[in-house]
Design a protein around this motif. Structure first.
Motif, short mmCIF file in Angstrom:
data_model
loop_
_atom_site.label_atom_id
_atom_site.label_comp_id
_atom_site.label_asym_id
_atom_site.label_seq_id
_atom_site.Cartn_x
_atom_site.Cartn_y
_atom_site.Cartn_z
N GLY A 241 -66.41 7.14 7.08
CA GLY A 241 -66.98 8.20 6.27
C GLY A 241 -65.90 8.94 5.49
N HIS A 242 -66.25 9.40 4.30
CA HIS A 242 -65.26 10.14 3.51
C HIS A 242 -65.95 11.03 2.48
N ILE A 243 -65.21 12.00 2.02
CA ILE A 243 -65.65 12.85 0.90
C ILE A 243 -64.91 12.36 -0.34
N ARG A 244 -65.67 12.02 -1.36
CA ARG A 244 -65.09 11.53 -2.61
C ARG A 244 -64.96 12.70 -3.59
N VAL A 245 -63.72 12.98 -3.97
CA VAL A 245 -63.46 14.09 -4.89
C VAL A 245 -62.92 13.52 -6.21
N ARG A 246 -63.62 13.79 -7.31
CA ARG A 246 -63.17 13.31 -8.62
C ARG A 246 -62.59 14.46 -9.43
N PHE A 247 -61.51 14.17 -10.16
CA PHE A 247 -60.84 15.20 -10.96
C PHE A 247 -60.87 14.82 -12.44
N ALA A 248 -60.77 15.83 -13.30
CA ALA A 248 -60.79 15.59 -14.74
C ALA A 248 -59.42 15.21 -15.28
N GLU A 249 -58.35 15.66 -14.61
CA GLU A 249 -56.99 15.43 -15.10
C GLU A 249 -56.11 14.82 -14.01
N PRO A 250 -55.16 13.94 -14.40
CA PRO A 250 -54.25 13.34 -13.41
C PRO A 250 -53.44 14.38 -12.65
N GLU A 251 -53.08 15.50 -13.31
CA GLU A 251 -52.29 16.55 -12.65
C GLU A 251 -53.06 17.16 -11.48
N ARG A 284 -67.14 21.91 3.69
CA ARG A 284 -66.73 23.28 3.37
C ARG A 284 -65.21 23.42 3.47
N SER A 285 -64.62 22.76 4.47
CA SER A 285 -63.17 22.84 4.65
C SER A 285 -62.43 22.24 3.45
N VAL A 286 -62.93 21.12 2.94
CA VAL A 286 -62.31 20.48 1.77
C VAL A 286 -62.39 21.40 0.56
N ILE A 287 -63.56 22.01 0.35
CA ILE A 287 -63.73 22.91 -0.79
C ILE A 287 -62.80 24.12 -0.65
N ASP A 288 -62.70 24.67 0.57
CA ASP A 288 -61.84 25.84 0.79
C ASP A 288 -60.37 25.51 0.50
N LEU A 289 -59.93 24.32 0.92
CA LEU A 289 -58.53 23.93 0.69
C LEU A 289 -58.25 23.75 -0.80
N LEU A 290 -59.21 23.20 -1.53
CA LEU A 290 -59.05 23.05 -2.98
C LEU A 290 -58.99 24.42 -3.65
N SER A 294 -55.98 26.40 -5.79
CA SER A 294 -56.36 26.57 -7.20
C SER A 294 -56.50 25.23 -7.91
N ILE A 295 -57.09 24.26 -7.22
CA ILE A 295 -57.34 22.93 -7.80
C ILE A 295 -58.83 22.80 -8.08
N GLU A 296 -59.16 22.48 -9.32
CA GLU A 296 -60.56 22.37 -9.71
C GLU A 296 -61.02 20.92 -9.67
N ALA A 297 -62.10 20.68 -8.91
CA ALA A 297 -62.66 19.33 -8.81
C ALA A 297 -63.83 19.19 -9.79
N ALA A 298 -63.93 18.04 -10.41
CA ALA A 298 -65.04 17.79 -11.33
C ALA A 298 -66.31 17.41 -10.57
N GLU A 299 -66.12 16.78 -9.40
CA GLU A 299 -67.29 16.27 -8.67
C GLU A 299 -66.92 16.01 -7.22
N LEU A 300 -67.83 16.35 -6.29
CA LEU A 300 -67.66 16.02 -4.88
C LEU A 300 -68.91 15.31 -4.38
N SER A 301 -68.71 14.29 -3.56
CA SER A 301 -69.84 13.60 -2.95
C SER A 301 -69.45 13.13 -1.56
N VAL A 302 -70.43 13.16 -0.66
CA VAL A 302 -70.19 12.77 0.73
C VAL A 302 -70.68 11.35 0.94
N HIS A 303 -69.84 10.52 1.51
CA HIS A 303 -70.19 9.13 1.79
C HIS A 303 -70.06 8.87 3.29
#
Length: 332
Positions: A241-251, A284-290, A294-303
């Motif tokens: 199982g994993h949480i898939r986090v997608r970002f808009a920028e490589p940085e 929630r822990s993943v979101i709190d750490l992001l 100060s890292i903005e995620a474009a999309e999160l999904s749980v698998h």
């Protein structure tokens, strides 16, 4: 959708209770001391490969075969002391439809009414009611030979319900049906539970069927219960199982890699796979750490792993079973 059989942490009354059930044929052990607690008004699914002991379990609980050891009660009746009482509250639909091909659908139902000593008027009333419920009225005068696979299975289940059972054993009820007919059977099964409070013990090899219907699932392999829980509980027990986090920028991806050192990054899709048990606190822990970084995620999904993964991990040869047990112990 299936609902939990536990409320407020209290165990619901059991429609089926089994302790230490054992059965052997010669040198072959078919059931090796299984325990079951199946609450009233629920669907309980037994999953397992061919030869796992699913059908033998049903045959014993339906009083068709004697157990070698163990205790069981069905509908409040002790299996050994009161088999007639057990038979008075159950219905059984086997792997192969019991429809008499020489009789019409209505005649099959009337035959079951006679076997249940319902009387002529009551038997015809019940037959008409079941024909209507299962959308078989137009086929009532057709012989069994003229029925499609889906209609035959519906007629078979209608025959089972003629005795108004409180506990129903369905042994691989949708084997061989097309997807549309399977969906129809699923709807009928859930209505029996939700509208009438019937308890159903379902055996199946179709993992999507158990996922769709069952309040709880037990995985049976080699005569042993190797796991039990809700579909979601079983899925969370299997690694992957994993949480898939997608970002808009490589940085942003690069910064997230520094925060989640055990995560797997995909530079091409700008995604990060963070190992997870699929729980809300983990998300929630993943979101709190992001947020803290100060890292903005474009999309999160749980698998989470599906029941295919559960089935493959928990069933098979003794060597593979030992490997799966080790895996489960490592993630607990």
């Amino acid at each position: 959708m299936p609902t939990s059989s536990r409320e407020g942490g209290r165990r619901s009354p059991a429609a089926i209770s089994v302790q230490g059930l054992r059965k052997s044929y010669g040198e072959k052990t078919v059931l090796d001391g299984i325990d079951l607690h199946i609450p009233e008004g629920t669907v309980f699914a037994l999953l397992g490969p061919n030869g796992a002991g699913k059908t033998t379990t049903v045959e014993i609980l339906a009083t068709l075969v004697r157990a070698d050891d163990g205790r069981a009660s069905v509908g409040g009746h002790d299996l050994a002391a009161d088999p007639a009482g057990v038979r008075s509250v159950i219905g059984v639909t086997g792997q192969f439809a019991a429809v008499d091909e020489l009789l019409t659908v209505q005649e099959n139902l009337i035959l079951m009414a006679d076997l249940h000593h319902l009387g002529r008027e009551e038997g015809r009333r019940r037959a008409a009611e079941l024909l209507d419920r299962f959308e078989l009225t137009e086929a009532a005068a057709q012989p069994g030979t003229a029925l499609s696979g889906g209609m035959r299975r519906k007629a078979d289940l209608a025959m089972t319900l003629m005795g108004d059972p409180r506990v129903i054993f369905l042994d691989e009820p949708t084997t061989g049906l097309d997807p549309r007919s399977r969906r129809t059977m699923w709807e009928i099964i859930r209505r029996l539970v939700d509208d009438q409070g019937v308890t159903i013990l379902l055996t199946t090899q179709y993992l999507d069927e158990a996922d769709e219907l069952a309040d709880r699932i037990a995985v049976l392999d080699g005569g042993k219960l190797v796991a039990e829980g809700t579909a979601e509980e079983l899925k969370r027990r299997i690694p992957g199982g994993h949480i898939r986090v997608r970002f808009a920028e490589p940085e942003q991806l690069a910064a997230a890699v520094q925060v989640f050192e055990v995560a797997e990054a995909d530079q091409e899709s700008l995604t990060l796979h963070v190992p997870s048990d699929g729980s809300l606190p983990m998300l929630r822990s993943v979101i709190d750490l992001l947020d803290a970084a100060s890292i903005e995620a474009a999309e999160l999904s749980v698998h989470t792993p599906d029941l295919d993964d559960v089935f493959l991990a928990l069933t098979g040869s003794s060597r593979r079973q030992a490997d799966a047990t080790t895996q489960l112990e490592n993630v607990r």
